[in-house]
Motif scaffolding. Structure first.
Motif, short mmCIF file in Angstrom:
data_model
loop_
_atom_site.label_atom_id
_atom_site.label_comp_id
_atom_site.label_asym_id
_atom_site.label_seq_id
_atom_site.Cartn_x
_atom_site.Cartn_y
_atom_site.Cartn_z
N LEU A 119 0.81 -1.22 0.00
CA LEU A 119 0.00 0.00 0.00
C LEU A 119 0.84 1.27 0.00
CD1 LEU A 119 -2.79 -1.11 2.50
CD2 LEU A 119 -2.91 -1.03 0.01
N ALA A 120 1.90 1.31 0.83
CA ALA A 120 2.68 2.54 1.00
C ALA A 120 3.91 2.60 0.10
CB ALA A 120 3.11 2.68 2.46
N ARG A 121 4.10 1.63 -0.76
CA ARG A 121 5.29 1.60 -1.61
C ARG A 121 5.03 2.40 -2.88
NH1 ARG A 121 6.23 -1.65 -5.54
NH2 ARG A 121 4.46 -2.92 -4.88
N ASP A 122 5.99 3.26 -3.26
CA ASP A 122 5.83 4.10 -4.45
C ASP A 122 6.82 3.77 -5.54
OD1 ASP A 122 8.06 4.91 -3.14
OD2 ASP A 122 7.62 7.06 -3.20
N GLY A 123 7.47 2.64 -5.45
CA GLY A 123 8.43 2.24 -6.48
C GLY A 123 8.63 0.74 -6.44
N PRO A 124 9.41 0.21 -7.36
CA PRO A 124 9.65 -1.25 -7.37
C PRO A 124 10.40 -1.69 -6.12
CG PRO A 124 11.12 -0.13 -8.90
CD PRO A 124 10.14 0.90 -8.43
N LEU A 125 10.11 -2.89 -5.69
CA LEU A 125 10.76 -3.46 -4.52
C LEU A 125 12.03 -4.18 -4.95
CD1 LEU A 125 10.66 -4.13 -1.46
CD2 LEU A 125 9.39 -6.19 -2.08
N VAL A 126 13.14 -3.82 -4.32
CA VAL A 126 14.44 -4.41 -4.64
C VAL A 126 14.99 -5.05 -3.37
CG1 VAL A 126 16.77 -4.01 -5.48
CG2 VAL A 126 14.87 -2.69 -6.43
N LEU A 127 15.20 -6.37 -3.42
CA LEU A 127 15.76 -7.11 -2.29
C LEU A 127 16.90 -7.97 -2.80
CD1 LEU A 127 12.53 -8.27 -0.38
CD2 LEU A 127 14.11 -6.44 0.27
N PHE A 128 18.07 -7.83 -2.16
CA PHE A 128 19.25 -8.61 -2.53
C PHE A 128 19.56 -8.46 -4.02
CE2 PHE A 128 17.07 -10.90 0.93
CZ PHE A 128 18.03 -10.76 1.93
#
Length: 210
Positions: A119-128
């Protein structure tokens, strides 16, 4: 003799630079908007509630004389006390989760995951150093929620609490007499208690269900 400089050399461009497009709202702004929306909905729910003394009046309880009267009471009371009933079910859910700390913790973790990862994310999620798209995140959160509901006590506690709340609401709506309940036209329309005949400009006929 010096040669003339080229015409327009060093002159400013005739048009101003186009303004940069408005940046997308940040996660903080999106989160604040979500919280504000939830707060406004909660305020609207509280503002439209009926007096609790009217809801809990034991003198207004009586067994219906027939199945038709029970159905009419159910319809009218669900419309008249809808905010009170909704708050009662939420209260039953809160009590059920408070009595089970593990379920409450699981519910809070899931709510935080949905809020911060979706909900609160405004961009792509980047993990590792790996980028996850919107569909992958939504699928992972849905699977995690389903797994938490099925494999832990969270699902059973939620269903039991909501079920108990709905059962109590239904029993009250059937046994609460409706002779002293009066609704305006808009409330009757929302509850399906108004039948309109004819087209625009013709009066609506209000059917009072008692």
């Amino acid at each position: 003799m010096r040669s003339a400089s080229p015409r327009g050399y060093g002159a400013l461009p005739s048009h101003a630079a186009a303004p940069s497009p408005t940046s997308a709202p940040s996660a903080v702004h999106r989160g604040a908007a979500l919280v504000s929306s939830l707060r406004e909905q909660g305020r609207a729910l509280i503002a439209t509630q009926r007096p609790w003394g009217q809801l809990l009046d034991s003198a207004a309880l009586a067994r219906p004389s027939s199945a038709g009267e029970a159905i009419s009471r159910l319809r009218r009371n669900l419309t008249y006390f809808r905010s009170n009933y909704a708050l009662s079910v939420l209260l039953a859910l809160a009590i059920g989760l408070i009595w089970q700390p593990a379920s409450l913790a699981a519910a809070l973790i899931l709510a935080a995951a949905w809020f911060f990862l979706y909900l609160a994310r405004d961009g792509p999620l980047v993990l590792f150093d790996r980028r996850f798209d919107e569909g992958t995140i939504l699928g992972a959160l849905s699977l995690a929620t389903f797994f938490a509901l099925v494999s832990t006590d969270l699902g059973s506690n939620v269903f039991k609490s909501v079920g108990v709340g709905l059962l109590l609401v239904g029993m009250h709506a059937v046994f609460r007499i409706t002779d002293d309940l009066f609704m305006d036209e808009s409330e009757a329309v929302s509850g399906g208690l108004v039948a309109g005949l004819g087209g625009p400009g013709r009066p609506a006929f209000v059917v009072r269900v008692v």
